[in-house]
Design a protein around this motif. Structure first.
Motif, mmCIF file in Angstrom:
data_model
loop_
_atom_site.group_PDB
_atom_site.id
_atom_site.type_symbol
_atom_site.label_atom_id
_atom_site.label_comp_id
_atom_site.label_asym_id
_atom_site.label_seq_id
_atom_site.Cartn_x
_atom_site.Cartn_y
_atom_site.Cartn_z
ATOM 1 N N THR A 27 0.846 -1.181 0.000
ATOM 2 C CA THR A 27 0.000 0.000 0.000
ATOM 3 C C THR A 27 0.882 1.231 0.000
ATOM 4 N N ALA A 28 0.278 2.341 -0.273
ATOM 5 C CA ALA A 28 1.012 3.595 -0.267
ATOM 6 C C ALA A 28 1.410 3.954 1.158
ATOM 7 N N SER A 29 2.435 4.733 1.279
ATOM 8 C CA SER A 29 2.894 5.196 2.584
ATOM 9 C C SER A 29 1.784 5.991 3.254
ATOM 10 N N PRO A 30 1.529 5.768 4.561
ATOM 11 C CA PRO A 30 0.480 6.513 5.236
ATOM 12 C C PRO A 30 0.766 8.012 5.267
ATOM 13 N N VAL A 31 2.046 8.386 5.312
ATOM 14 C CA VAL A 31 2.395 9.795 5.324
ATOM 15 C C VAL A 31 2.157 10.399 3.943
ATOM 16 N N ALA A 32 2.502 9.652 2.894
ATOM 17 C CA ALA A 32 2.308 10.152 1.536
ATOM 18 C C ALA A 32 0.822 10.271 1.193
ATOM 19 N N SER A 33 -0.024 9.451 1.820
ATOM 20 C CA SER A 33 -1.447 9.474 1.506
ATOM 21 C C SER A 33 -2.237 10.451 2.377
ATOM 22 N N ALA A 34 -1.576 11.182 3.267
ATOM 23 C CA ALA A 34 -2.266 12.165 4.098
ATOM 24 C C ALA A 34 -2.794 13.290 3.207
ATOM 25 N N ALA A 35 -3.902 13.862 3.613
ATOM 26 C CA ALA A 35 -4.509 14.936 2.833
ATOM 27 C C ALA A 35 -3.557 16.133 2.783
ATOM 28 N N PRO A 36 -3.515 16.830 1.646
ATOM 29 C CA PRO A 36 -2.646 18.001 1.533
ATOM 30 C C PRO A 36 -3.017 19.048 2.577
ATOM 31 N N GLY A 37 -2.009 19.662 3.171
ATOM 32 C CA GLY A 37 -2.254 20.694 4.159
ATOM 33 C C GLY A 37 -2.461 20.159 5.564
ATOM 34 N N THR A 38 -2.499 18.842 5.732
ATOM 35 C CA THR A 38 -2.645 18.275 7.065
ATOM 36 C C THR A 38 -1.361 17.552 7.437
ATOM 37 N N SER A 39 -1.092 17.554 8.707
ATOM 38 C CA SER A 39 0.111 16.882 9.188
ATOM 39 C C SER A 39 -0.251 15.441 9.559
ATOM 40 N N PRO A 40 0.538 14.473 9.097
ATOM 41 C CA PRO A 40 0.239 13.083 9.449
ATOM 42 C C PRO A 40 0.451 12.862 10.942
ATOM 43 N N SER A 41 -0.288 11.928 11.503
ATOM 44 C CA SER A 41 -0.162 11.656 12.926
ATOM 45 C C SER A 41 1.157 10.964 13.216
ATOM 46 N N ARG A 42 1.527 10.966 14.473
ATOM 47 C CA ARG A 42 2.773 10.304 14.886
ATOM 48 C C ARG A 42 2.706 8.809 14.581
ATOM 49 N N ASP A 43 1.532 8.210 14.773
ATOM 50 C CA ASP A 43 1.374 6.784 14.470
ATOM 51 C C ASP A 43 1.611 6.505 12.985
ATOM 52 N N ASP A 44 1.116 7.386 12.119
ATOM 53 C CA ASP A 44 1.344 7.219 10.682
ATOM 54 C C ASP A 44 2.828 7.325 10.349
ATOM 55 N N THR A 45 3.511 8.249 11.016
ATOM 56 C CA THR A 45 4.939 8.421 10.778
ATOM 57 C C THR A 45 5.711 7.197 11.267
ATOM 58 N N ILE A 46 5.332 6.660 12.418
ATOM 59 C CA ILE A 46 5.976 5.444 12.934
ATOM 60 C C ILE A 46 5.732 4.284 11.987
ATOM 61 N N GLU A 47 4.512 4.174 11.471
ATOM 62 C CA GLU A 47 4.205 3.112 10.514
ATOM 63 C C GLU A 47 5.051 3.252 9.250
ATOM 64 N N GLU A 48 5.271 4.491 8.805
ATOM 65 C CA GLU A 48 6.114 4.705 7.632
ATOM 66 C C GLU A 48 7.556 4.273 7.902
ATOM 67 N N VAL A 49 8.076 4.573 9.099
ATOM 68 C CA VAL A 49 9.433 4.154 9.456
ATOM 69 C C VAL A 49 9.526 2.634 9.435
ATOM 70 N N LEU A 50 8.550 1.962 10.026
ATOM 71 C CA LEU A 50 8.570 0.498 10.059
ATOM 72 C C LEU A 50 8.486 -0.100 8.657
ATOM 73 N N THR A 51 7.629 0.462 7.817
ATOM 74 C CA THR A 51 7.496 -0.024 6.448
ATOM 75 C C THR A 51 8.785 0.211 5.666
ATOM 76 N N SER A 52 9.385 1.385 5.857
ATOM 77 C CA SER A 52 10.646 1.685 5.167
ATOM 78 C C SER A 52 11.759 0.758 5.636
ATOM 79 N N PHE A 53 11.781 0.474 6.942
ATOM 80 C CA PHE A 53 12.800 -0.442 7.460
ATOM 81 C C PHE A 53 12.610 -1.833 6.871
ATOM 82 N N TYR A 54 11.358 -2.288 6.809
ATOM 83 C CA TYR A 54 11.081 -3.603 6.224
ATOM 84 C C TYR A 54 11.556 -3.650 4.768
ATOM 85 N N ASP A 55 11.241 -2.604 4.008
ATOM 86 C CA ASP A 55 11.649 -2.567 2.601
ATOM 87 C C ASP A 55 13.166 -2.611 2.463
ATOM 88 N N TYR A 56 13.853 -1.831 3.303
ATOM 89 C CA TYR A 56 15.311 -1.822 3.244
ATOM 90 C C TYR A 56 15.885 -3.191 3.618
#
Length: 94
Positions: A27-56
């Motif tokens: 799926t798309a990154s939760p941070v990348a899929s956040a609505a424009p002009g809104t800040s992604p939540s900390r949980d979304d950012t943590i999920e992005e870190v975990l997904t990026s780590f898995y990919d790496y």
């Protein structure tokens, strides 16, 4: 198992299932899929870190495997590392 990761059992040479591994959903990154002009939540950012780590880890680990579905180039590894680094930077600045 709760969370966005699915447990899978890869096949092994003998034809039976191998040890279970975790696989992130495609799926798309939760941070990348956040609505424009809104800040992604900390949980979304943590999920992005975990997904990026898995990919790496997946790209990095594939270079040591004998049987891979698709060999990854050093450029693929660098892209995955850069994405992980950006995600970790976003998490630190939250």
């Amino acid at each position: 198992m709760p969370g966005p990761y699915e447990e899978t059992a890869p096949a092994v040479a003998g034809g039976g299932p191998g040890p279970p591994t975790l696989r992130a959903p495609a799926t798309a990154s939760p941070v990348a899929s956040a609505a424009p002009g809104t800040s992604p939540s900390r949980d979304d950012t943590i999920e992005e870190v975990l997904t990026s780590f898995y990919d790496y880890a997946r790209v990095r680990g594939s270079r040591d495997r004998i049987l891979t579905t698709r060999p990854h180039s050093p450029r693929d590894e660098q892209r995955a590392f850069d994405a992980l680094h950006r995600a970790m930077t976003r998490l630190r600045t939250r």
